[in-house]
Scaffold this active site. Structure first.
Site, PDB file in Angstrom:
ATOM      1  N   CYS A 145     -82.287  95.149  -4.568  1.00  0.00           N
ATOM      2  CA  CYS A 145     -82.218  96.057  -3.401  1.00  0.00           C
ATOM      3  C   CYS A 145     -83.154  97.244  -3.587  1.00  0.00           C
ATOM      4  N   ASP A 178     -64.786 105.364   9.157  1.00  0.00           N
ATOM      5  CA  ASP A 178     -66.121 105.947   9.149  1.00  0.00           C
ATOM      6  C   ASP A 178     -66.186 107.424   9.522  1.00  0.00           C
ATOM      7  N   CYS A 230     -79.218  91.140  -1.094  1.00  0.00           N
ATOM      8  CA  CYS A 230     -78.246  91.155  -2.194  1.00  0.00           C
ATOM      9  C   CYS A 230     -77.655  89.756  -2.417  1.00  0.00           C
ATOM     10  N   CYS A 268     -84.060 106.920   4.465  1.00  0.00           N
ATOM     11  CA  CYS A 268     -83.396 105.674   4.868  1.00  0.00           C
ATOM     12  C   CYS A 268     -83.626 105.370   6.350  1.00  0.00           C
ATOM     13  N   CYS A 293     -80.516  99.410   9.546  1.00  0.00           N
ATOM     14  CA  CYS A 293     -81.341  98.596   8.646  1.00  0.00           C
ATOM     15  C   CYS A 293     -80.396  97.789   7.753  1.00  0.00           C
ATOM     16  N   CYS A 343     -73.366  94.334 -10.501  1.00  0.00           N
ATOM     17  CA  CYS A 343     -74.815  94.486 -10.284  1.00  0.00           C
ATOM     18  C   CYS A 343     -75.584  94.201 -11.585  1.00  0.00           C
TER      19      CYS A 343
HETATM   20  C1  B12 Z   1     -73.231 109.355   5.522  1.00  0.00           C
HETATM   21  C2  B12 Z   1     -73.153 107.873   5.714  1.00  0.00           C
HETATM   22  C3  B12 Z   1     -74.345 107.156   5.798  1.00  0.00           C
HETATM   23  C4  B12 Z   1     -75.699 107.786   5.459  1.00  0.00           C
HETATM   24  C5  B12 Z   1     -75.825 107.863   3.909  1.00  0.00           C
HETATM   25  C6  B12 Z   1     -75.570 106.510   3.211  1.00  0.00           C
HETATM   26  C7  B12 Z   1     -74.737 106.561   1.948  1.00  0.00           C
HETATM   27  N1  B12 Z   1     -75.050 105.680   1.036  1.00  0.00           N
HETATM   28  O1  B12 Z   1     -73.815 107.366   1.802  1.00  0.00           O
HETATM   29  C8  B12 Z   1     -76.677 106.813   6.184  1.00  0.00           C
HETATM   30  C9  B12 Z   1     -76.938 107.314   7.595  1.00  0.00           C
HETATM   31  C10 B12 Z   1     -78.026 106.620   5.480  1.00  0.00           C
HETATM   32  C11 B12 Z   1     -75.834 105.566   6.230  1.00  0.00           C
HETATM   33  C12 B12 Z   1     -76.366 104.278   6.332  1.00  0.00           C
HETATM   34  C13 B12 Z   1     -75.616 103.131   6.344  1.00  0.00           C
HETATM   35  N2  B12 Z   1     -74.270 103.039   6.463  1.00  0.00           N
HETATM   36 CO1  B12 Z   1     -73.091 104.595   6.366  1.00  0.00          CO
HETATM   37  N3  B12 Z   1     -71.801 105.962   6.107  1.00  0.00           N
HETATM   38  C14 B12 Z   1     -71.898 107.213   5.827  1.00  0.00           C
HETATM   39  C15 B12 Z   1     -70.503 107.850   5.692  1.00  0.00           C
HETATM   40  C16 B12 Z   1     -70.189 108.570   7.000  1.00  0.00           C
HETATM   41  C17 B12 Z   1     -70.317 108.796   4.509  1.00  0.00           C
HETATM   42  C18 B12 Z   1     -70.798 108.233   3.155  1.00  0.00           C
HETATM   43  C19 B12 Z   1     -70.885 109.307   2.092  1.00  0.00           C
HETATM   44  O2  B12 Z   1     -69.911 109.992   1.822  1.00  0.00           O
HETATM   45  N4  B12 Z   1     -72.065 109.465   1.501  1.00  0.00           N
HETATM   46  C20 B12 Z   1     -72.282 110.489   0.527  1.00  0.00           C
HETATM   47  C21 B12 Z   1     -72.772 109.929  -0.801  1.00  0.00           C
HETATM   48  C22 B12 Z   1     -72.611 111.015  -1.884  1.00  0.00           C
HETATM   49  O3  B12 Z   1     -71.993 108.840  -1.121  1.00  0.00           O
HETATM   50  P1  B12 Z   1     -72.504 107.590  -1.963  1.00  0.00           P
HETATM   51  O4  B12 Z   1     -73.907 107.212  -1.769  1.00  0.00           O
HETATM   52  O5  B12 Z   1     -71.492 106.571  -1.703  1.00  0.00           O
HETATM   53  O6  B12 Z   1     -72.381 108.310  -3.366  1.00  0.00           O
HETATM   54  C23 B12 Z   1     -71.757 107.719  -4.454  1.00  0.00           C
HETATM   55  C24 B12 Z   1     -72.788 107.207  -5.422  1.00  0.00           C
HETATM   56  O7  B12 Z   1     -73.929 108.043  -5.346  1.00  0.00           O
HETATM   57  C25 B12 Z   1     -72.047 107.297  -6.717  1.00  0.00           C
HETATM   58  N5  B12 Z   1     -72.903 107.552  -7.856  1.00  0.00           N
HETATM   59  C26 B12 Z   1     -73.794 108.530  -8.033  1.00  0.00           C
HETATM   60  N6  B12 Z   1     -74.390 108.379  -9.218  1.00  0.00           N
HETATM   61  C27 B12 Z   1     -73.869 107.298  -9.803  1.00  0.00           C
HETATM   62  C28 B12 Z   1     -74.127 106.702 -11.010  1.00  0.00           C
HETATM   63  C29 B12 Z   1     -73.419 105.563 -11.374  1.00  0.00           C
HETATM   64  C30 B12 Z   1     -73.719 104.931 -12.694  1.00  0.00           C
HETATM   65  C31 B12 Z   1     -72.444 105.001 -10.482  1.00  0.00           C
HETATM   66  C32 B12 Z   1     -71.692 103.768 -10.831  1.00  0.00           C
HETATM   67  C33 B12 Z   1     -72.198 105.617  -9.236  1.00  0.00           C
HETATM   68  C34 B12 Z   1     -72.912 106.762  -8.919  1.00  0.00           C
HETATM   69  O8  B12 Z   1     -71.074 108.337  -6.576  1.00  0.00           O
HETATM   70  C35 B12 Z   1     -71.059 108.820  -5.258  1.00  0.00           C
HETATM   71  C36 B12 Z   1     -69.626 109.114  -4.825  1.00  0.00           C
HETATM   72  O9  B12 Z   1     -68.803 107.948  -4.859  1.00  0.00           O
HETATM   73  C37 B12 Z   1     -69.612 106.560   5.485  1.00  0.00           C
HETATM   74  C38 B12 Z   1     -68.193 106.648   6.108  1.00  0.00           C
HETATM   75  C39 B12 Z   1     -67.252 107.529   5.311  1.00  0.00           C
HETATM   76  N7  B12 Z   1     -66.526 108.374   5.977  1.00  0.00           N
HETATM   77  O10 B12 Z   1     -67.178 107.416   4.098  1.00  0.00           O
HETATM   78  C40 B12 Z   1     -70.454 105.442   6.147  1.00  0.00           C
HETATM   79  C41 B12 Z   1     -70.504 104.074   5.458  1.00  0.00           C
HETATM   80  C42 B12 Z   1     -70.804 104.297   4.005  1.00  0.00           C
HETATM   81  N8  B12 Z   1     -71.650 103.443   6.072  1.00  0.00           N
HETATM   82  C43 B12 Z   1     -71.534 102.152   6.226  1.00  0.00           C
HETATM   83  C44 B12 Z   1     -72.564 101.293   6.690  1.00  0.00           C
HETATM   84  C45 B12 Z   1     -72.153  99.910   7.162  1.00  0.00           C
HETATM   85  C46 B12 Z   1     -73.897 101.736   6.699  1.00  0.00           C
HETATM   86  C47 B12 Z   1     -75.157 100.875   6.915  1.00  0.00           C
HETATM   87  C48 B12 Z   1     -75.070  99.494   6.298  1.00  0.00           C
HETATM   88  C49 B12 Z   1     -75.445 100.780   8.433  1.00  0.00           C
HETATM   89  C50 B12 Z   1     -76.731 100.065   8.767  1.00  0.00           C
HETATM   90  N9  B12 Z   1     -76.784  98.761   8.732  1.00  0.00           N
HETATM   91  O11 B12 Z   1     -77.724 100.682   9.080  1.00  0.00           O
HETATM   92  C51 B12 Z   1     -76.232 101.755   6.222  1.00  0.00           C
HETATM   93  C52 B12 Z   1     -76.373 101.399   4.731  1.00  0.00           C
HETATM   94  C53 B12 Z   1     -77.368 102.242   4.003  1.00  0.00           C
HETATM   95  C54 B12 Z   1     -77.073 102.261   2.513  1.00  0.00           C
HETATM   96  N10 B12 Z   1     -77.865 101.583   1.710  1.00  0.00           N
HETATM   97  O12 B12 Z   1     -76.089 102.890   2.086  1.00  0.00           O
HETATM   98  C55 B12 Z   1     -70.169 101.657   5.754  1.00  0.00           C
HETATM   99  C56 B12 Z   1     -70.323 100.932   4.409  1.00  0.00           C
HETATM  100  C57 B12 Z   1     -69.385  99.750   4.228  1.00  0.00           C
HETATM  101  C58 B12 Z   1     -69.519  99.171   2.846  1.00  0.00           C
HETATM  102  N11 B12 Z   1     -69.333  97.862   2.726  1.00  0.00           N
HETATM  103  O13 B12 Z   1     -69.771  99.852   1.874  1.00  0.00           O
HETATM  104  C59 B12 Z   1     -69.352 103.026   5.710  1.00  0.00           C
HETATM  105  C60 B12 Z   1     -68.295 103.097   4.617  1.00  0.00           C
HETATM  106  C61 B12 Z   1     -68.701 103.188   7.095  1.00  0.00           C
HETATM  107  C62 B12 Z   1     -67.408 102.384   7.221  1.00  0.00           C
HETATM  108  N12 B12 Z   1     -66.278 103.038   7.281  1.00  0.00           N
HETATM  109  O14 B12 Z   1     -67.445 101.164   7.232  1.00  0.00           O
HETATM  110  N13 B12 Z   1     -74.500 105.841   6.136  1.00  0.00           N
HETATM  111  S1  SF4 Z   2     -79.128  93.550  -4.779  1.00  0.00           S
HETATM  112 FE1  SF4 Z   2     -76.862  93.626  -4.800  1.00  0.00          FE
HETATM  113  S2  SF4 Z   2     -76.316  92.915  -6.865  1.00  0.00           S
HETATM  114 FE2  SF4 Z   2     -78.482  93.455  -6.919  1.00  0.00          FE
HETATM  115  S3  SF4 Z   2     -78.490  95.607  -7.609  1.00  0.00           S
HETATM  116 FE3  SF4 Z   2     -78.539  95.633  -5.395  1.00  0.00          FE
HETATM  117  S4  SF4 Z   2     -76.403  95.828  -4.791  1.00  0.00           S
HETATM  118 FE4  SF4 Z   2     -76.407  95.160  -6.931  1.00  0.00          FE
HETATM  119  S1  SF4 Z   3     -80.688 100.613   4.722  1.00  0.00           S
HETATM  120 FE1  SF4 Z   3     -82.870 100.021   4.600  1.00  0.00          FE
HETATM  121  S2  SF4 Z   3     -84.012 101.931   4.291  1.00  0.00           S
HETATM  122 FE2  SF4 Z   3     -81.829 102.371   3.888  1.00  0.00          FE
HETATM  123  S3  SF4 Z   3     -81.610 102.082   1.687  1.00  0.00           S
HETATM  124 FE3  SF4 Z   3     -81.129 100.101   2.585  1.00  0.00          FE
HETATM  125  S4  SF4 Z   3     -83.103  98.980   2.628  1.00  0.00           S
HETATM  126 FE4  SF4 Z   3     -83.549 101.148   2.258  1.00  0.00          FE
END
Ligand code: B12
Ligand code: SF4
Ligand code: SF4
Length: 307
Positions: A192, A132, A244, A212, A237, A186
């Site tokens: 979601c 992370d 899912c 978020c 959250c 998906c």
């Molecule tokens: C910043 C961060 C956050 C931020 C931003 C969330 C996010 N989605 O990135 C915040 C604070 C909101 C957050 C929340 C959470 N996080 Co967080 N977070 C991180 C962190 C530190 C960096 C992630 C990152 O680089 N984000 C930047 C964006 C650009 O990345 P992305 O959304 O994945 O972007 C991809 C997509 O957008 C995709 N994309 C864009 N357009 C398109 C179009 C198509 C067609 C496709 C296929 C893809 C695609 O390409 C991008 C690059 O791969 C990682 C740890 C790490 N070092 O990686 C943990 C991490 C992602 N978090 C984690 C967790 C557990 C959470 C939470 C569940 C915690 C909670 N319960 O509250 C929530 C989930 C929220 C959510 N729905 O994502 C875990 C996820 C584990 C997993 N199974 O995936 C991680 C990996 C930590 C870990 N090492 O375990 N997090």
């Molecule tokens: S709820 Fe799960 S299976 Fe459905 S779109 Fe979201 S991530 Fe994909």
């Molecule tokens: S963690 Fe909660 S607020 Fe963030 S994207 Fe998922 S459902 Fe939305």
């Protein structure tokens, strides 16, 4: 030879308690880096400015470890069979943060032993590991190595285990055999996106941290914007994962450190609001909740009440 080494390393990872281990070639994350840049340029990272500062390293593992050849991605389950209360007066804490200890510490403890063993397998092997908090894109590597696909909720989902797992990343200076990504299952689903209460998943596979609840309750150091409804959550959250269908299989962790801590689990809003700063520091010492600090805890509880 590398076949054997890959096999043995994978076995060690599974023995250490990880449910999945996938391996990919260490190379620049060109496409993912493009998306990351777009995300940062649009300010979707909110106040997480440290993400801008480490951009180059995040997309190029060679800037993190000069002689890296392969990336090992690991998944560690954290969900327990315990359910959140349905009572409206009981604020919700994300299931990853329920336990006695912070996951960084739990998983890094395992990785330290695992990497020591891996380095002893062949002369010259060197590793670096992250969970992370490193300048590495844990999800991008996990997707490349077939741990799971990136769901529309932007969590990595494994077809069998769902998404309630943490990801760890090991950089290693040796060539190994590489895994292939898995299919994105998906498909036509968008549950979601529809169920996220704040519209943070503003498009498929794209999340705006500004909206978020997880960001607002954990990472934001300022006031929570008035128009954000926490929907009952005070730390993190789980909504977009709870809804899912791939999390219906109910695979649970066997690690007791993730099971809910009695002092905080299913307590009413007034019970949690009665916790003093000193009690907060004691109760949450060494747990993820400490990250929000007492100030954030009180802010989140106040905001919960406003709904
Ligand atoms: C910043 C961060 C956050 C931020 C931003 C969330 C996010 N989605 O990135 C915040 C604070 C909101 C957050 C929340 C959470 N996080 Co967080 N977070 C991180 C962190 C530190 C960096 C992630 C990152 O680089 N984000 C930047 C964006 C650009 O990345 P992305 O959304 O994945 O972007 C991809 C997509 O957008 C995709 N994309 C864009 N357009 C398109 C179009 C198509 C067609 C496709 C296929 C893809 C695609 O390409 C991008 C690059 O791969 C990682 C740890 C790490 N070092 O990686 C943990 C991490 C992602 N978090 C984690 C967790 C557990 C959470 C939470 C569940 C915690 C909670 N319960 O509250 C929530 C989930 C929220 C959510 N729905 O994502 C875990 C996820 C584990 C997993 N199974 O995936 C991680 C990996 C930590 C870990 N090492 O375990 N997090
Ligand atoms: S709820 Fe799960 S299976 Fe459905 S779109 Fe979201 S991530 Fe994909
Ligand atoms: S963690 Fe909660 S607020 Fe963030 S994207 Fe998922 S459902 Fe939305």
């Amino acid at each position: 030879m590398q076949n054997d080494l890959t096999y043995l390393i994978r076995q060690k990872c599974l023995k250490a308690g990880f449910i999945k281990a996938g391996i990919s070639k260490a190379e620049e994350l060109k496409e993912e880096g493009m998306y990351l840049k777009e995300w940062l340029d649009e300010g979707r990272n909110a106040d997480m400015k440290w993400m801008n500062n480490t951009f180059e390293k995040r997309i190029d593992p060679k800037l993190v470890m000069e002689d890296v050849k392969s990336v090992i991605s690991l998944a560690y389950l954290y969900d327990t069979p315990v359910a959140h209360s349905e009572s409206k007066d009981i604020p919700k804490i994300s299931r990853y943060a329920w336990g006695e200890r912070d996951y960084h510490k739990i998983i890094k403890g395992k990785l330290k032993l695992l990497c020591k063993e891996v380095e002893e397998m062949q002369e010259g092997i060197k590793t670096r590991f992250y969970v992370d908090d490193g300048p590495v894109m844990d999800k991008a590597w996990a997707v490349r190595s077939g741990i799971g696909w990136l769901g529309k909720n932007t969590n990595v989902i494994n077809p069998e285990f769902g998404s309630f797992f943490f990801l760890a990343t090991i950089l290693i200076n040796t060539e190994l055999d590489y895994d292939k990504p898995v299919d994105d299952l998906c498909r036509g689903c968008s549950i979601c996106i529809n169920e996220c209460p704040t519209g943070a998943i503003y498009d498929e596979y794209r999340i705006d941290a500004n909206l978020c609840i997880s960001y607002q309750t954990i990472e934001n150091r300022n006031d929570i914007p008035e128009d954000i409804d926490l929907s009952g959550w005070i730390f993190g959250c789980d909504i977009c994962q709870d809804v899912c269908p791939f999390n219906d299989n109910k695979f649970f962790t066997t690690d007791p450190q993730f099971f809910p801590k009695k002092e905080i689990f299913n307590k009413t809003h007034s019970e949690l609001s009665d916790i003093s700063e000193e009690q907060f520091n004691r109760i949450f010492e060494g747990t993820p909740v400490r990250r929000t600090k007492y100030k954030g805890w009180v802010r989140n509880l106040k905001k919960f009440k406003q709904v």
